[in-house]
Design an enzyme around this catalytic site. Structure first.
Site, PDB file in Angstrom:
ATOM      1  N   GLU A 114       1.213   2.921  -2.939  1.00 49.49           N
ATOM      2  CA  GLU A 114       1.969   3.292  -1.888  1.00 49.49           C
ATOM      3  C   GLU A 114       2.006   4.832  -1.605  1.00 49.49           C
ATOM      4  O   GLU A 114       2.231   5.431  -0.560  1.00 49.49           O
ATOM      5  CB  GLU A 114       3.084   2.516  -1.543  1.00 49.49           C
ATOM      6  CG  GLU A 114       2.834   1.029  -1.083  1.00 49.49           C
ATOM      7  CD  GLU A 114       2.744  -0.008  -2.310  1.00 49.49           C
ATOM      8  OE1 GLU A 114       2.572   0.581  -3.380  1.00 49.49           O
ATOM      9  OE2 GLU A 114       2.775  -1.091  -2.151  1.00 49.49           O
ATOM     10  N   ALA A 159      -0.501  -4.416   2.390  1.00 52.66           N
ATOM     11  CA  ALA A 159       0.129  -4.404   3.516  1.00 52.66           C
ATOM     12  C   ALA A 159      -0.968  -3.731   4.424  1.00 52.66           C
ATOM     13  O   ALA A 159      -1.594  -2.699   4.065  1.00 52.66           O
ATOM     14  CB  ALA A 159       1.485  -3.900   3.634  1.00 52.66           C
ATOM     15  N   GLY A 197       1.052  -4.709  -1.504  1.00 50.06           N
ATOM     16  CA  GLY A 197       1.621  -5.963  -1.202  1.00 50.06           C
ATOM     17  C   GLY A 197       0.991  -6.959  -1.724  1.00 50.06           C
ATOM     18  O   GLY A 197       1.346  -8.144  -1.875  1.00 50.06           O
ATOM     19  N   GLU A 240       2.394  -7.176  -5.021  1.00 51.98           N
ATOM     20  CA  GLU A 240       3.888  -7.718  -4.924  1.00 51.98           C
ATOM     21  C   GLU A 240       3.597  -9.169  -4.891  1.00 51.98           C
ATOM     22  O   GLU A 240       4.539  -9.976  -5.191  1.00 51.98           O
ATOM     23  CB  GLU A 240       4.290  -7.213  -3.577  1.00 51.98           C
ATOM     24  CG  GLU A 240       4.606  -5.516  -3.938  1.00 51.98           C
ATOM     25  CD  GLU A 240       5.190  -4.540  -2.666  1.00 51.98           C
ATOM     26  OE1 GLU A 240       4.293  -4.600  -1.775  1.00 51.98           O
ATOM     27  OE2 GLU A 240       6.222  -4.242  -2.797  1.00 51.98           O
TER      28      GLU A 240
HETATM   29  N1  COA Z   1      -4.642  -2.187   5.456  1.00 49.44           N
HETATM   30  C1  COA Z   1      -5.515  -2.320   6.157  1.00 49.44           C
HETATM   31  N2  COA Z   1      -6.856  -2.175   6.331  1.00 49.44           N
HETATM   32  C2  COA Z   1      -7.483  -1.982   4.937  1.00 49.44           C
HETATM   33  C3  COA Z   1      -6.513  -2.042   3.834  1.00 49.44           C
HETATM   34  C4  COA Z   1      -5.249  -1.958   3.874  1.00 49.44           C
HETATM   35  N3  COA Z   1      -4.442  -2.087   3.113  1.00 49.44           N
HETATM   36  N4  COA Z   1      -7.309  -1.942   2.734  1.00 49.44           N
HETATM   37  C5  COA Z   1      -8.450  -2.117   3.385  1.00 49.44           C
HETATM   38  N5  COA Z   1      -8.763  -1.965   4.348  1.00 49.44           N
HETATM   39  C6  COA Z   1      -9.720  -1.928   5.317  1.00 49.44           C
HETATM   40  C7  COA Z   1     -10.527  -0.469   5.313  1.00 49.44           C
HETATM   41  O1  COA Z   1      -9.908   0.147   6.191  1.00 49.44           O
HETATM   42  C8  COA Z   1     -11.780  -0.993   5.715  1.00 49.44           C
HETATM   43  O2  COA Z   1     -11.891  -1.211   7.077  1.00 49.44           O
HETATM   44  P1  COA Z   1     -13.185  -0.641   7.927  1.00 49.44           P
HETATM   45  O3  COA Z   1     -14.374  -1.209   7.420  1.00 49.44           O
HETATM   46  O4  COA Z   1     -12.907  -1.085   9.558  1.00 49.44           O
HETATM   47  O5  COA Z   1     -13.130   0.841   7.906  1.00 49.44           O
HETATM   48  C9  COA Z   1     -12.058  -2.232   4.952  1.00 49.44           C
HETATM   49  O6  COA Z   1     -10.775  -2.624   4.649  1.00 49.44           O
HETATM   50  C10 COA Z   1     -12.685  -2.112   3.778  1.00 49.44           C
HETATM   51  O7  COA Z   1     -12.194  -1.217   2.860  1.00 49.44           O
HETATM   52  P2  COA Z   1     -12.800   0.204   2.451  1.00 49.44           P
HETATM   53  O8  COA Z   1     -11.707   1.172   2.237  1.00 49.44           O
HETATM   54  O9  COA Z   1     -13.934   0.684   3.149  1.00 49.44           O
HETATM   55  O10 COA Z   1     -13.621  -0.249   0.910  1.00 49.44           O
HETATM   56  P3  COA Z   1     -13.740   0.525  -0.438  1.00 49.44           P
HETATM   57  O11 COA Z   1     -14.455  -0.502  -1.333  1.00 49.44           O
HETATM   58  O12 COA Z   1     -14.213   1.733   0.047  1.00 49.44           O
HETATM   59  O13 COA Z   1     -12.095   0.935  -1.188  1.00 49.44           O
HETATM   60  C11 COA Z   1      -9.969   0.072  -1.516  1.00 49.44           C
HETATM   61  C12 COA Z   1     -11.377  -0.264  -1.301  1.00 49.44           C
HETATM   62  C13 COA Z   1      -9.269  -1.147  -1.783  1.00 49.44           C
HETATM   63  C14 COA Z   1      -9.765   1.064  -2.793  1.00 49.44           C
HETATM   64  C15 COA Z   1      -9.496   0.632  -0.409  1.00 49.44           C
HETATM   65  O14 COA Z   1      -9.750  -0.107   0.651  1.00 49.44           O
HETATM   66  C16 COA Z   1      -8.144   1.249  -0.360  1.00 49.44           C
HETATM   67  O15 COA Z   1      -7.646   1.996  -0.970  1.00 49.44           O
HETATM   68  N6  COA Z   1      -7.391   0.289   0.535  1.00 49.44           N
HETATM   69  C17 COA Z   1      -5.751   0.680   0.547  1.00 49.44           C
HETATM   70  C18 COA Z   1      -5.089   0.158  -0.726  1.00 49.44           C
HETATM   71  C19 COA Z   1      -3.487   0.627  -0.393  1.00 49.44           C
HETATM   72  O16 COA Z   1      -3.115   1.703  -0.289  1.00 49.44           O
HETATM   73  N7  COA Z   1      -2.565  -0.543  -0.359  1.00 49.44           N
HETATM   74  C20 COA Z   1      -1.245  -0.370   0.052  1.00 49.44           C
HETATM   75  C21 COA Z   1      -0.979  -0.373   1.504  1.00 49.44           C
HETATM   76  S1  COA Z   1       0.900  -0.469   1.520  1.00 49.44           S
END
Ligand code: COA
Length: 262
Positions: free
Chosen positions: A136, A67, A113, A116
């Site tokens: 989360e 999400a 999400g 999910e």
């Molecule tokens: N919501 C909003 N934006 C998200 C996102 C999310 N769930 N997951 C990734 N993004 C965005 C990042 O903020 C980043 O945006 P930016 O370029 O404007 O800074 C872009 O996507 C790329 O992500 P980034 O974190 O830079 O990539 P990474 O390769 O370093 O890491 C992940 C990849 C998937 C490990 C990391 O993005 C992450 O942990 N995401 C969140 C996962 C999460 O907690 N999901 C549950 C949400 S309730």
């Protein structure tokens, strides 16, 4: 005009592909993306020739990374947070209630999400490079789009609680060993593998396919006696349906059956 974040494309007869296209945010789900997924599902269901719906994410990095965290961070009251969770839950439930057979083509991160969503689909086929998890807890929250319930049903309460309380993702191979994904393939073979399975399913008798899905998913909720009763009822209807007649007759005549969805 609003951004377009979801596409729907017919990729083969009877097979459609819904793709979430918000690559710069790793296909994260905000309210608009959820609305567009629902509109695409409506369109896929409106096509009477449609049998299988493949759901995937744009790019090679993510299926859906969760999400939208920015949207969650802006929520400042419980009612709004509840509405967001229920919005996602209702949408994902619709995939289960659909007569279409649904398949997640997990092309990269399926987190929060994203996992999910994948768990609400009927089959999960993952690229070797995919990572799946419910992170989360690291944000101080828990899954809200069905994760606590579907993960527990798929992998058992012990593993589910571990994944949800540690937030640690698993590899595609680990997910397969847990029963969380059905098939793992090299990333460049993912769509072809999905299409191969989709083709197999799309050739089956549509009413039988829909009944199989309804009964197997329903078995999670019904007492055994009740489920057995429903099964016998569906069997009896299908046995005298045009496709039931055609299927048995074709076997006896040693020819391929031609199903019509009747
Ligand atoms: N919501 C909003 N934006 C998200 C996102 C999310 N769930 N997951 C990734 N993004 C965005 C990042 O903020 C980043 O945006 P930016 O370029 O404007 O800074 C872009 O996507 C790329 O992500 P980034 O974190 O830079 O990539 P990474 O390769 O370093 O890491 C992940 C990849 C998937 C490990 C990391 O993005 C992450 O942990 N995401 C969140 C996962 C999460 O907690 N999901 C549950 C949400 S309730």
């Amino acid at each position: 005009m609003n951004d377009v974040w979801v596409s729907l494309e017919q990729v083969e007869p009877g097979v459609q592909r819904l793709r979430i296209e918000r690559e710069r945010a790793l296909n994260a789900l905000n309210a608009d993306v959820l609305d567009q997924i629902e509109a695409a599902l409506d369109r896929a269901e409106a096509d009477p020739a449609s049998r299988v719906l493949i759901v995937t994410g744009q790019g090679t990095k993510a299926f859906v990374a969760g999400a939208d965290i920015e949207a969650i961070s802006r929520v400042d009251n419980e009612a709004a947070a509840l509405a967001f969770a229920e919005r996602g839950q209702r949408l994902f439930r619709r995939f289960e209630e659909s007569a279409l057979i649904t398949m997640a083509a997990i092309n990269g991160y399926a987190l929060g999400g994203g996992l999910e969503l994948a768990m609400a689909l009927d089959f999960r086929i993952a690229a070797q490079t995919a990572r799946l998890g419910q992170p989360e807890i690291n944000l101080g929250i828990i899954p809200g789009f069905g994760g606590t319930q579907r993960l527990s049903r798929l992998v058992g309460p012990g593993q589910a609680l571990w994944m949800i309380s540690s937030g640690e993702p698993v590899t595609a191979e680990e997910a397969k060993a847990l029963g969380l994904v059905d098939v793992v393939v090299p990333a460049d073979a993912l769509m072809e593998e999905c299409l191969r399975h989709a083709r197999t399913l799309a050739a089956k008798a549509p009413l039988a396919l829909a009944a199989a899905k309804r009964l197997v998913l329903g078995s999670r909720d019904w007492p055994l006696e009740n489920g057995l009763h429903r099964e016998a009822e569906a069997f009896s209807q299908l046995a005298v349906s045009a496709d039931g007649r055609e299927g048995t007759q074709a076997f006896l005549e040693k020819r391929a059956a031609k199903f019509q969805g009747r």
